[in-house]
Design a protein around this motif. Sequence first.
Motif, short mmCIF file in Angstrom:
data_model
loop_
_atom_site.label_atom_id
_atom_site.label_comp_id
_atom_site.label_asym_id
_atom_site.label_seq_id
_atom_site.Cartn_x
_atom_site.Cartn_y
_atom_site.Cartn_z
N VAL A 137 -23.54 -46.88 -8.44
CA VAL A 137 -23.69 -46.46 -9.84
C VAL A 137 -23.65 -44.93 -9.89
O VAL A 137 -24.48 -44.26 -9.27
N LEU A 183 -27.19 -41.33 -13.69
CA LEU A 183 -28.46 -41.93 -14.10
C LEU A 183 -28.93 -41.43 -15.46
O LEU A 183 -29.43 -42.19 -16.27
N SER A 214 -28.68 -46.64 -17.54
CA SER A 214 -29.02 -47.00 -16.16
C SER A 214 -30.36 -47.71 -16.06
O SER A 214 -30.57 -48.53 -15.14
N ILE A 270 -29.28 -51.05 -13.91
CA ILE A 270 -29.60 -51.14 -12.49
C ILE A 270 -30.55 -52.32 -12.20
O ILE A 270 -30.27 -53.12 -11.30
N ALA A 283 -27.46 -45.37 -6.35
CA ALA A 283 -27.05 -44.55 -7.48
C ALA A 283 -26.88 -43.09 -7.07
O ALA A 283 -27.54 -42.60 -6.15
N ASP A 328 -26.74 -39.14 -8.87
CA ASP A 328 -26.87 -38.22 -10.01
C ASP A 328 -27.28 -36.86 -9.44
O ASP A 328 -28.19 -36.79 -8.60
N TYR A 386 -31.12 -44.02 -4.24
CA TYR A 386 -30.20 -43.01 -4.75
C TYR A 386 -29.79 -42.05 -3.65
O TYR A 386 -30.43 -41.95 -2.60
N LEU A 400 -21.59 -44.45 -15.19
CA LEU A 400 -22.46 -44.49 -16.36
C LEU A 400 -22.65 -43.12 -17.02
O LEU A 400 -23.05 -43.06 -18.17
#
Length: 433
Positions: free
Chosen positions: A314, A317, A331, A335, A347, A349, A365, A382
């Motif tokens: 992903v 976030l 998210s 998620i 994820a 970010d 993450y 996202l």
Amino acid sequence: MNICVIGTGYVGLVSGTCFSEIGNKVTCIDLDEEKIERLKQGIIPIYEPGLKELVLKNIEEERLHFSTNLAEGMKDAEVVIIAVGTPQAPSGEANLEYVENVAVSIGENLNGYKVIVTKSTVPVGTGQRVKSIISEYSHGKYEFDVASNPEFLREGSAVYDTMNMDRAVIGVESKRAEEVLTKLHEPFNTEVVVTNVETSEMIKYASNAFLATKISFINEIANLSEHFGADVIKVAEGMGLDKRIGKHFLQAGIGYGGSCFPKDTSALIHIGREVGEDLSILKAVEEVNGKQRMRIADKVNEIYPDLEGKKLAVLGLAFKPNTDDMRYAPSIDLIPYFKNKGAEVIAYDPIAYENAAKEIEGLQYSTDLYETIKDSDAVIILTEWDEVKKMDLSKVKELVNEPIIIDGRNIYKLDDMKNSGFYYASIGRPTIK
């Protein structure tokens, strides 16, 4: 001009800093001692491009100060700005607890004429409530004016939006207050709209609710477009060239989030309910937005009806790029949904991972984009971070188990993806297979 800003959250800190940047002496007040001490050192509690530099500059030039002492902040202030939070209550209405508490404190510390400005987003009629509280707790010793001056900042570009504001809305009850606030905004060289307090409060809610409506409308058109092979980006381009419509906020995707649109749309519906007005359009806006983020889940389920053991990467976030704000971020819903279906989710970010870990239980993450993607069965976008827009797709293809990209933000051109070798599904556009 001497200004006291009460509240060092997003609105208060950005507004106070920008007011100091145009030459005012500003004291920002907050009850959180640790937060104030960190701000004095130039440690910023939120991520906003350009904000830290302006805070440090104006601290050094002694125009920007931070304190927990309201009496000290108000002593020489000509304008006192209320910029505390108005979070959404379970009923959907705005919680005015913090605004009312501040009004009590202002009344207790009033020491002469001041313009008391509500910059927090508040329901229509709050100005009169604030006026009543201040009058009660100041015992009528001093004259004051209550005014409304809502903010129209976009997270991720709030400093720019303030320094280049397209309008300033001022709701006042007297010429004296109008002159003070007009003078305050003169350096911004912007159009000033002067109204009564109630109209100013309504403008803020109406603006955010309209933009939320525009987003939900184009998302419904996007969903319809997918059935016919139409491209919603071109649809939006053709619509946006009509000056009556305009191109802004016609970007189809997985819906709006953040601190303003969800909360303010819900609050406006509640306001209508209280006076017997059924705001049916806005109710539909909320419904559409709630469903829209799950379009991504539907697209993943089309490829993998069984997600057990699949690894999903992903990307993004935060609810939008250039912020670490997780409020109403897609998210938060997606998620946990994928994990409950048996998928392993990791994820990426660049900014929001710490805040996201507080909102998403057991979040895995990485701050390395390509490490996140490695060995994944699908890449899900996202948030349209620049790092994601610019990632090397040939490298991505080498790292993944399956060349699948599900794009909730439509960041890639269809023509570019046709020869990429990826299965590419986006919002409101034909799927590339």
